[in-house]
Enzyme design. Structure first.
Site, PDB file in Angstrom:
ATOM      1  N   TYR A   1      10.446   4.401   1.364  1.00  0.00           N
ATOM      2  CA  TYR A   1      11.308   3.366   1.949  1.00  0.00           C
ATOM      3  C   TYR A   1      12.766   3.519   1.533  1.00  0.00           C
ATOM      4  CZ  TYR A   1       7.818   0.790   4.489  1.00  0.00           C
ATOM      5  OH  TYR A   1       6.876   0.430   5.419  1.00  0.00           O
TER       6      TYR A   1
ATOM      7  N   ASP B   1       0.803  -1.232   0.000  1.00  0.00           N
ATOM      8  CA  ASP B   1       0.000   0.000   0.000  1.00  0.00           C
ATOM      9  C   ASP B   1       0.837   1.284   0.000  1.00  0.00           C
ATOM     10  OD1 ASP B   1       1.009   0.144   2.549  1.00  0.00           O
ATOM     11  OD2 ASP B   1      -0.916  -0.086   3.571  1.00  0.00           O
TER      12      ASP B   1
HETATM   13  P1  NAD Z   1      -0.449  -8.318  13.456  1.00  0.00           P
HETATM   14  O1  NAD Z   1       0.641  -9.040  14.169  1.00  0.00           O
HETATM   15  O2  NAD Z   1      -1.353  -7.419  14.211  1.00  0.00           O
HETATM   16  O3  NAD Z   1      -1.377  -9.371  12.695  1.00  0.00           O
HETATM   17  C1  NAD Z   1      -0.893 -10.456  12.005  1.00  0.00           C
HETATM   18  C2  NAD Z   1      -1.718 -11.684  12.311  1.00  0.00           C
HETATM   19  O4  NAD Z   1      -1.179 -12.773  11.549  1.00  0.00           O
HETATM   20  C3  NAD Z   1      -1.703 -12.133  13.783  1.00  0.00           C
HETATM   21  O5  NAD Z   1      -3.008 -12.238  14.277  1.00  0.00           O
HETATM   22  C4  NAD Z   1      -1.006 -13.488  13.738  1.00  0.00           C
HETATM   23  O6  NAD Z   1      -1.473 -14.415  14.689  1.00  0.00           O
HETATM   24  C5  NAD Z   1      -1.313 -13.937  12.324  1.00  0.00           C
HETATM   25  N1  NAD Z   1      -0.448 -14.994  11.805  1.00  0.00           N
HETATM   26  C6  NAD Z   1       0.862 -15.214  12.040  1.00  0.00           C
HETATM   27  N2  NAD Z   1       1.269 -16.302  11.373  1.00  0.00           N
HETATM   28  C7  NAD Z   1       0.191 -16.798  10.702  1.00  0.00           C
HETATM   29  C8  NAD Z   1      -0.010 -17.896   9.835  1.00  0.00           C
HETATM   30  N3  NAD Z   1       0.982 -18.720   9.519  1.00  0.00           N
HETATM   31  N4  NAD Z   1      -1.249 -18.099   9.333  1.00  0.00           N
HETATM   32  C9  NAD Z   1      -2.267 -17.265   9.630  1.00  0.00           C
HETATM   33  N5  NAD Z   1      -2.118 -16.195  10.446  1.00  0.00           N
HETATM   34  C10 NAD Z   1      -0.901 -15.964  10.972  1.00  0.00           C
HETATM   35  O7  NAD Z   1       0.276  -7.500  12.277  1.00  0.00           O
HETATM   36  P2  NAD Z   1      -0.199  -6.198  11.506  1.00  0.00           P
HETATM   37  O8  NAD Z   1       0.641  -5.047  11.955  1.00  0.00           O
HETATM   38  O9  NAD Z   1      -1.659  -6.044  11.547  1.00  0.00           O
HETATM   39  O10 NAD Z   1       0.261  -6.551  10.035  1.00  0.00           O
HETATM   40  C11 NAD Z   1      -0.239  -7.666   9.356  1.00  0.00           C
HETATM   41  C12 NAD Z   1       0.605  -7.974   8.144  1.00  0.00           C
HETATM   42  O11 NAD Z   1       0.352  -7.052   7.104  1.00  0.00           O
HETATM   43  C13 NAD Z   1       2.104  -7.889   8.393  1.00  0.00           C
HETATM   44  O12 NAD Z   1       2.758  -8.886   7.614  1.00  0.00           O
HETATM   45  C14 NAD Z   1       2.457  -6.538   7.864  1.00  0.00           C
HETATM   46  O13 NAD Z   1       3.818  -6.429   7.562  1.00  0.00           O
HETATM   47  C15 NAD Z   1       1.590  -6.522   6.647  1.00  0.00           C
HETATM   48  N6  NAD Z   1       1.331  -5.245   6.009  1.00  0.00           N
HETATM   49  C16 NAD Z   1       1.718  -5.152   4.731  1.00  0.00           C
HETATM   50  C17 NAD Z   1       1.490  -4.002   4.030  1.00  0.00           C
HETATM   51  C18 NAD Z   1       2.009  -3.932   2.641  1.00  0.00           C
HETATM   52  O14 NAD Z   1       2.177  -2.859   2.128  1.00  0.00           O
HETATM   53  N7  NAD Z   1       2.292  -5.041   1.971  1.00  0.00           N
HETATM   54  C19 NAD Z   1       0.830  -2.942   4.628  1.00  0.00           C
HETATM   55  C20 NAD Z   1       0.444  -3.059   5.959  1.00  0.00           C
HETATM   56  C21 NAD Z   1       0.682  -4.241   6.636  1.00  0.00           C
HETATM   57  C1  G6P Z   2       3.324   0.697   5.021  1.00  0.00           C
HETATM   58  C2  G6P Z   2       4.030  -0.350   4.208  1.00  0.00           C
HETATM   59  C3  G6P Z   2       3.837  -1.700   4.816  1.00  0.00           C
HETATM   60  C4  G6P Z   2       4.242  -1.722   6.260  1.00  0.00           C
HETATM   61  C5  G6P Z   2       3.550  -0.632   7.024  1.00  0.00           C
HETATM   62  C6  G6P Z   2       4.149  -0.530   8.406  1.00  0.00           C
HETATM   63  O1  G6P Z   2       1.959   0.544   4.942  1.00  0.00           O
HETATM   64  O2  G6P Z   2       3.613  -0.375   2.872  1.00  0.00           O
HETATM   65  O3  G6P Z   2       4.524  -2.645   4.068  1.00  0.00           O
HETATM   66  O4  G6P Z   2       3.932  -2.965   6.836  1.00  0.00           O
HETATM   67  O5  G6P Z   2       3.718   0.593   6.373  1.00  0.00           O
HETATM   68  O6  G6P Z   2       3.421   0.333   9.165  1.00  0.00           O
HETATM   69  P1  G6P Z   2       3.581   0.355  10.754  1.00  0.00           P
HETATM   70  O7  G6P Z   2       2.619   1.398  11.157  1.00  0.00           O
HETATM   71  O8  G6P Z   2       3.226  -1.043  11.222  1.00  0.00           O
HETATM   72  O9  G6P Z   2       4.997   0.693  11.018  1.00  0.00           O
HETATM   73 MN    MN Z   3       4.456  -2.258   1.905  1.00  0.00          MN
END
Ligand code: NAD
Ligand code: G6P
Ligand code: MN
Length: 442
Positions: free
Chosen positions: A265, A171
């Site tokens: 980033y 995102d």
């Molecule tokens: P979080 O720790 O609050 O939530 C992650 C959840 O995943 C937890 O409830 C955990 O129990 C679960 N989990 C762990 N291993 C698992 C598995 N093998 N199968 C199913 N569930 C599993 O984390 P968050 O801060 O809400 O972020 C969630 C994810 O989204 C992270 O990987 C974060 O880096 C990612 N994220 C990515 C983007 C992006 O741009 N690609 C943006 C925002 C968040």
């Molecule tokens: C952005 C990025 C994600 C990352 C997040 C972290 O959304 O695209 O890849 O996981 O920032 O945000 P946080 O608030 O968890 O530092």
């Molecule tokens: Mn990202």
């Protein structure tokens, strides 16, 4: 009932309630039969589900919500899986950040030593998710993946599960585009960009607002103020001081390198010394998330359980949910929306190898992403990208082969790590901290 079975994998995530709100916003265009939350942590998911249920009761009580930790139940006949797993949880995120900072290098979720450590934890659980979908889901299932580090996850899936119906997304570019719209005083939907790079490692080469080239105007603003403007001061994400700092840092990078507009980033790779100086080992980003976003969702859940009223709009922030829902909608209905996604290069960037894992614009069809041709990129950007892509490729190979040497090479190639000596020291500490998550490295 018509519509799709949609599963959120990582149902206990701090983002789930926000994504569900955006699913509901687009429920008629998308078509939702039932919504499922799946996680491996029952307690966490049940806590978050209380808030999700409140969102649904408030906005679309007709949508059935199911919550499970049983993969068979979750993925049977699933049409779309939105993946957002954080392997090792926020506890391991904080550990990654602190170990790195202890060695004087960038301590960050997806970049540098922390990002590589996180990647090495996530590859096999993501393979498992693909395997669940292959076994249980509809034949034409799609996984739309946010799970980080998306660059490494994508590269690993392209190698280990080449036939999987998975599309990796991030995102950050859309968040930057939202800041651009604020600078220009237009809507996000008015913005279209050209872009090339890797995930969390890319450049905007051209920006158009309603078809008019606004690149130079934006460059002028970003060189002075970064991606911050008057309009963005009311933005929920920018109100977070850490994010405000990150958006501002783009000013330095876009002054040093004026060809294109940077993904935020790049601060970690091009200004690692300044980032280390700014970071606080006793208040890492992961700690801020635990005391902020995570605490808010846990507190809301507890309040709802006590029968109190909760302001649910606090979870409806940013473009995170809207973006993933739009990608799902475009896959479902062959809308050909143009979005930035993470795909194998396969000639799109002409002078990069086919197996580079690039983030570029693509039209999202019901057969997946149809990437645009980018052409040749200049030597400086090519050099940066090839080094980082090689680093990420070595992380993937280190995990697959259980190779210490390849992990050391990956850590050494990463721009955030100044020497092979430091690379070895951080890697050795990461191995200790990741016992039970990483394969054994020999
Ligand atoms: P979080 O720790 O609050 O939530 C992650 C959840 O995943 C937890 O409830 C955990 O129990 C679960 N989990 C762990 N291993 C698992 C598995 N093998 N199968 C199913 N569930 C599993 O984390 P968050 O801060 O809400 O972020 C969630 C994810 O989204 C992270 O990987 C974060 O880096 C990612 N994220 C990515 C983007 C992006 O741009 N690609 C943006 C925002 C968040
Ligand atoms: C952005 C990025 C994600 C990352 C997040 C972290 O959304 O695209 O890849 O996981 O920032 O945000 P946080 O608030 O968890 O530092
Ligand atoms: Mn990202």
């Amino acid at each position: 009932m018509n519509g799709y079975k949609i599963v959120i994998c990582g149902g206990g995530s701090t983002y789930t309630a926000g994504i569900v709100k955006d699913l509901i916003d687009q429920k008629d265009e998308l078509g939702i039969r039932e919504l499922w939350l799946y996680d491996i942590d029952k307690e966490r998911q049940d806590t978050v589900a209380v808030v999700v249920k409140a969102v649904i009761d408030d906005l679309a009580p007709e949508i059935p919500l199911h919550v499970t930790v049983d993969p068979k139940e979750a993925f049977t006949d699933a049409n779309f899986v939105m993946a957002q797993m954080r392997v090792g949880g926020l506890k391991m995120r904080i550990q990654d950040e602190q170990i790195s900072l202890r060695h004087g290098v960038v301590g960050q979720e997806t970049c540098g030593a922390g990002g590589m450590a996180y990647g090495m934890r996530t590859i096999f659980p993501m393979c498992e998710l693909v395997d669940f979908c292959e076994e249980y889901a509809c034949k034409d299932y799609w996984i739309v993946n946010y799970s980080n580090p998306a660059a490494i996850v994508a590269k690993a899936m392209h190698k280990l599960r080449p036939n999987a119906r998975i599309l990796d997304i991030c995102d950050m570019p859309v968040e930057i585009e939202a800041r651009m719209a604020e600078i220009l005083g237009c809507e996000l939907s008015d913005i279209e960009v050209d872009y090339f790079g890797l995930n969390h490692f890319g450049w905007f080469t051209n920006v158009r607002c309603k078809g008019v080239d606004v690149t130079d105007k934006l460059k002028e603003h970003v060189r002075k103020f970064g991606y911050i403007s008057e309009a963005s001061l009311n933005d929920a994400l920018v109100k977070d001081p850490d994010w405000a700092h990150t958006f501002k840092n783009a000013a330095t990078i876009s002054t040093l390198f004026q060809d294109y507009l940077p993904n935020t980033y790049y601060q970690y790779y091009l200004l690692p010394d300044a980032c280390v100086e700014y970071m606080d080992i006793n208040n890492t980003r992961g700690m801020q998330v635990v005391n902020g976003r995570e605490k808010r969702i846990f507190d809301a859940s507890a309040a709802l359980k006590r029968g109190e009223k909760v302001d649910l709009t606090q979870f409806y922030v940013g473009v995170h949910g809207r973006f993933i829902v739009d990608v799902v909608k475009s896959l479902a209905h062959d809308l050909r929306h143009r979005q930035l996604v993470i795909v194998p290069n396969n000639g799109a960037i002409e002078n990069l190898s086919d197996d580079a894992t690039v983030e570029i614009p693509a039209y999202i069809t019901d057969r997946g992403a149809e990437p645009v041709r980018v052409g040749k990129i200049p030597r400086f950007y090519k050099g940066l990208i090839e080094q980082q892509d090689a680093c990420e490729g070595l992380v993937v190979e280190a995990v697959i082969e259980g190779s210490y040497q390849k992990a050391l090479e990956a850590f050494t190639l990463n721009r955030t790590i100044p020497s092979a000596r430091v690379a070895k020291e951080v890697l050795d500490d990461m191995i200790e901290a990741n016992k039970g998550y990483w394969p054994e490295l020999k």
